[in-house]
Design a protein around this motif. Structure first.
Motif, PDB file in Angstrom:
ATOM      1  N   VAL A  89       0.865  -1.182   0.000  1.00  0.00           N
ATOM      2  CA  VAL A  89       0.000   0.000   0.000  1.00  0.00           C
ATOM      3  C   VAL A  89       0.901   1.230   0.000  1.00  0.00           C
ATOM      4  CG1 VAL A  89      -1.683   1.359   1.319  1.00  0.00           C
ATOM      5  CG2 VAL A  89      -1.942  -1.120   1.139  1.00  0.00           C
ATOM      6  N   ARG A  90       0.612   2.132  -0.930  1.00  0.00           N
ATOM      7  CA  ARG A  90       1.353   3.392  -1.005  1.00  0.00           C
ATOM      8  C   ARG A  90       0.383   4.554  -0.816  1.00  0.00           C
ATOM      9  NH1 ARG A  90       3.712   0.225  -5.011  1.00  0.00           N
ATOM     10  NH2 ARG A  90       5.950  -0.121  -4.738  1.00  0.00           N
ATOM     11  N   LEU A  91       0.803   5.484   0.026  1.00  0.00           N
ATOM     12  CA  LEU A  91       0.045   6.711   0.285  1.00  0.00           C
ATOM     13  C   LEU A  91       0.876   7.872  -0.226  1.00  0.00           C
ATOM     14  CD1 LEU A  91      -0.927   5.914   3.995  1.00  0.00           C
ATOM     15  CD2 LEU A  91      -2.172   5.279   1.900  1.00  0.00           C
ATOM     16  N   TYR A  92       0.469   8.465  -1.330  1.00  0.00           N
ATOM     17  CA  TYR A  92       1.174   9.600  -1.919  1.00  0.00           C
ATOM     18  C   TYR A  92       0.481  10.871  -1.471  1.00  0.00           C
ATOM     19  CZ  TYR A  92       2.703   6.045  -5.334  1.00  0.00           C
ATOM     20  OH  TYR A  92       3.205   4.930  -5.942  1.00  0.00           O
ATOM     21  N   GLY A  93       1.257  11.906  -1.181  1.00  0.00           N
ATOM     22  CA  GLY A  93       0.585  13.128  -0.786  1.00  0.00           C
ATOM     23  C   GLY A  93       1.499  14.273  -0.471  1.00  0.00           C
ATOM     24  N   THR A  94       0.916  15.216   0.245  1.00  0.00           N
ATOM     25  CA  THR A  94       1.608  16.428   0.662  1.00  0.00           C
ATOM     26  C   THR A  94       1.733  16.397   2.181  1.00  0.00           C
ATOM     27  OG1 THR A  94       0.637  17.631  -1.186  1.00  0.00           O
ATOM     28  CG2 THR A  94       1.544  18.948   0.617  1.00  0.00           C
ATOM     29  N   GLY A  95       2.966  16.564   2.640  1.00  0.00           N
ATOM     30  CA  GLY A  95       3.228  16.510   4.063  1.00  0.00           C
ATOM     31  C   GLY A  95       3.302  17.885   4.696  1.00  0.00           C
ATOM     32  N   ARG A  96       3.106  17.876   5.984  1.00  0.00           N
ATOM     33  CA  ARG A  96       3.207  19.094   6.794  1.00  0.00           C
ATOM     34  C   ARG A  96       3.909  18.720   8.082  1.00  0.00           C
ATOM     35  NH1 ARG A  96      -0.565  21.383  10.652  1.00  0.00           N
ATOM     36  NH2 ARG A  96      -1.989  19.663  10.206  1.00  0.00           N
ATOM     37  N   VAL A  97       4.881  19.541   8.489  1.00  0.00           N
ATOM     38  CA  VAL A  97       5.642  19.311   9.715  1.00  0.00           C
ATOM     39  C   VAL A  97       4.961  20.067  10.852  1.00  0.00           C
ATOM     40  CG1 VAL A  97       7.886  19.581  10.854  1.00  0.00           C
ATOM     41  CG2 VAL A  97       7.781  19.091   8.388  1.00  0.00           C
ATOM     42  N   VAL A  98       4.565  19.337  11.879  1.00  0.00           N
ATOM     43  CA  VAL A  98       3.912  19.946  13.041  1.00  0.00           C
ATOM     44  C   VAL A  98       4.880  19.832  14.211  1.00  0.00           C
ATOM     45  CG1 VAL A  98       1.923  19.856  14.593  1.00  0.00           C
ATOM     46  CG2 VAL A  98       1.640  19.268  12.156  1.00  0.00           C
ATOM     47  N   THR A  99       5.424  20.961  14.632  1.00  0.00           N
ATOM     48  CA  THR A  99       6.376  20.985  15.745  1.00  0.00           C
ATOM     49  C   THR A  99       5.632  21.265  17.053  1.00  0.00           C
ATOM     50  OG1 THR A  99       6.835  23.336  15.458  1.00  0.00           O
ATOM     51  CG2 THR A  99       8.237  21.788  14.234  1.00  0.00           C
ATOM     52  N   PRO A 100       6.293  21.046  18.180  1.00  0.00           N
ATOM     53  CA  PRO A 100       5.626  21.273  19.472  1.00  0.00           C
ATOM     54  C   PRO A 100       5.048  22.679  19.657  1.00  0.00           C
ATOM     55  CG  PRO A 100       7.584  19.975  19.794  1.00  0.00           C
ATOM     56  CD  PRO A 100       7.599  20.415  18.343  1.00  0.00           C
ATOM     57  N   ALA A 101       5.580  23.687  18.969  1.00  0.00           N
ATOM     58  CA  ALA A 101       5.052  25.047  19.101  1.00  0.00           C
ATOM     59  C   ALA A 101       3.760  25.252  18.308  1.00  0.00           C
ATOM     60  CB  ALA A 101       6.105  26.055  18.640  1.00  0.00           C
ATOM     61  N   ASP A 102       3.469  24.365  17.382  1.00  0.00           N
ATOM     62  CA  ASP A 102       2.273  24.458  16.549  1.00  0.00           C
ATOM     63  C   ASP A 102       1.048  24.073  17.383  1.00  0.00           C
ATOM     64  OD1 ASP A 102       0.144  23.711  14.703  1.00  0.00           O
ATOM     65  OD2 ASP A 102       1.666  23.612  13.129  1.00  0.00           O
ATOM     66  N   PRO A 103      -0.047  24.836  17.322  1.00  0.00           N
ATOM     67  CA  PRO A 103      -1.252  24.487  18.090  1.00  0.00           C
ATOM     68  C   PRO A 103      -1.799  23.089  17.777  1.00  0.00           C
ATOM     69  CG  PRO A 103      -1.465  26.685  17.157  1.00  0.00           C
ATOM     70  CD  PRO A 103      -0.200  26.099  16.591  1.00  0.00           C
ATOM     71  N   ASP A 104      -1.601  22.600  16.554  1.00  0.00           N
ATOM     72  CA  ASP A 104      -2.075  21.259  16.199  1.00  0.00           C
ATOM     73  C   ASP A 104      -1.317  20.152  16.920  1.00  0.00           C
ATOM     74  OD1 ASP A 104      -3.964  22.295  14.490  1.00  0.00           O
ATOM     75  OD2 ASP A 104      -2.802  21.929  12.664  1.00  0.00           O
ATOM     76  N   PHE A 105      -0.126  20.452  17.424  1.00  0.00           N
ATOM     77  CA  PHE A 105       0.675  19.434  18.094  1.00  0.00           C
ATOM     78  C   PHE A 105      -0.071  18.859  19.296  1.00  0.00           C
ATOM     79  CE2 PHE A 105       3.935  17.703  20.839  1.00  0.00           C
ATOM     80  CZ  PHE A 105       4.769  17.031  19.950  1.00  0.00           C
ATOM     81  N   ALA A 106      -0.612  19.725  20.131  1.00  0.00           N
ATOM     82  CA  ALA A 106      -1.323  19.271  21.335  1.00  0.00           C
ATOM     83  C   ALA A 106      -2.564  18.450  20.987  1.00  0.00           C
ATOM     84  CB  ALA A 106      -1.717  20.469  22.207  1.00  0.00           C
ATOM     85  N   VAL A 107      -3.171  18.714  19.843  1.00  0.00           N
ATOM     86  CA  VAL A 107      -4.340  17.961  19.401  1.00  0.00           C
ATOM     87  C   VAL A 107      -3.923  16.579  18.881  1.00  0.00           C
ATOM     88  CG1 VAL A 107      -6.218  17.926  17.699  1.00  0.00           C
ATOM     89  CG2 VAL A 107      -5.615  20.065  18.848  1.00  0.00           C
ATOM     90  N   LEU A 108      -2.778  16.521  18.188  1.00  0.00           N
ATOM     91  CA  LEU A 108      -2.334  15.275  17.549  1.00  0.00           C
ATOM     92  C   LEU A 108      -1.582  14.324  18.478  1.00  0.00           C
ATOM     93  CD1 LEU A 108      -1.129  16.811  14.176  1.00  0.00           C
ATOM     94  CD2 LEU A 108      -3.077  15.256  14.482  1.00  0.00           C
ATOM     95  N   ILE A 109      -0.789  14.842  19.393  1.00  0.00           N
ATOM     96  CA  ILE A 109       0.119  13.995  20.187  1.00  0.00           C
ATOM     97  C   ILE A 109      -0.606  12.893  20.970  1.00  0.00           C
ATOM     98  CG2 ILE A 109       0.308  15.487  22.242  1.00  0.00           C
ATOM     99  CD1 ILE A 109       3.232  13.602  20.595  1.00  0.00           C
ATOM    100  N   PRO A 110      -1.832  13.086  21.467  1.00  0.00           N
ATOM    101  CA  PRO A 110      -2.495  11.989  22.187  1.00  0.00           C
ATOM    102  C   PRO A 110      -2.818  10.766  21.310  1.00  0.00           C
ATOM    103  CG  PRO A 110      -3.508  14.083  22.755  1.00  0.00           C
ATOM    104  CD  PRO A 110      -2.586  14.345  21.599  1.00  0.00           C
ATOM    105  N   ARG A 111      -2.716  10.907  20.000  1.00  0.00           N
ATOM    106  CA  ARG A 111      -3.000   9.792  19.090  1.00  0.00           C
ATOM    107  C   ARG A 111      -1.873   8.763  19.056  1.00  0.00           C
ATOM    108  NH1 ARG A 111      -7.327  11.448  15.470  1.00  0.00           N
ATOM    109  NH2 ARG A 111      -6.875   9.565  14.289  1.00  0.00           N
ATOM    110  N   PHE A 112      -0.741   9.084  19.693  1.00  0.00           N
ATOM    111  CA  PHE A 112       0.444   8.243  19.622  1.00  0.00           C
ATOM    112  C   PHE A 112       0.845   7.719  20.991  1.00  0.00           C
ATOM    113  CE2 PHE A 112       0.671  11.519  16.319  1.00  0.00           C
ATOM    114  CZ  PHE A 112       0.715  10.722  15.180  1.00  0.00           C
TER     115      PHE A 112
END
Length: 191
Positions: A89-112
């Motif tokens: 399975v290959r997932l081709y796309g556009t990536g985005r780097v979310v660092t700890p200072a990014d507001p999305d980081f706090a939303v995403l980190i609990p998923r891991f």
């Protein structure tokens, strides 16, 4: 043989979640080196929605993926079946780097799962999702996860992690900017 999907189906999600290793490929725009990185730890990859996935970017010897994504956004994630029915399975796309200072980081980190050396989260918006046969991929037996990366990062204090990232994670092997100085501070919390 191969098929293209407009979204991550339940079957594809199940296949992805069952794989103990995946591979991330990126390349810079203006020449330079193509990079392919193997990734492990089953709790470092998540499907966010039908066309968006993310993975935990952990400390490592290089920072090619971050540099290349910041250069042009292009990324491919590949999963292979090493047991059971053959499949890739290959997932081709556009990536985005979310660092700890990014507001999305706090939303995403609990998923891991908890890991000591979190640098960032890579979010991929998939514009092409495909699978293919994998008929030539060998059978291999999974034994267990290697714990060395987490152990290595767990032995480093904040100053040691900051120094390591400043030395090894500011730019790619081709000189592309990767982590800015303010982005080399280690994450102070786990998921």
């Amino acid at each position: 043989m191969g098929k293209i999907y407009d979204r991550l189906t339940d079957r594809l999600r199940e296949f992805i979640s069952a794989q103990p290793v995946y591979f991330v490929a990126t390349a810079p725009d203006q020449g330079g080196h193509v990079n392919v990185s193997p990734k492990g730890y089953p709790d470092t990859f998540t499907v966010i929605d039908d066309t968006t996935v993310a993975y935990l970017d952990l400390d490592g010897s290089g920072v090619e993926t971050i540099a290349h994504i910041r250069d042009n956004g292009r990324v491919t994630v590949m999963f292979c079946a090493f047991d059971g029915p053959p499949n890739i399975v290959r997932l081709y796309g556009t990536g985005r780097v979310v660092t700890p200072a990014d507001p999305d980081f706090a939303v995403l980190i609990p998923r891991f799962g908890p890991h000591s050396g979190v640098r960032s989260i890579i979010v991929v918006s998939c514009d092409r999702i495909s699978d293919s046969c994998g008929f030539s991929v060998p059978f291999m037996s999974y034994e267990k996860e290697r714990t060395l990366l987490d152990e290595w990062a767990g032995r480093k204090d904040v100053q040691q992690k900051r120094a390591y990232r400043a030395r090894h994670n500011r730019e790619s092997i081709d000189g592309l900017a990767a982590l800015a100085p303010e982005e080399t501070d280690p994450v102070r919390h786990h998921s």
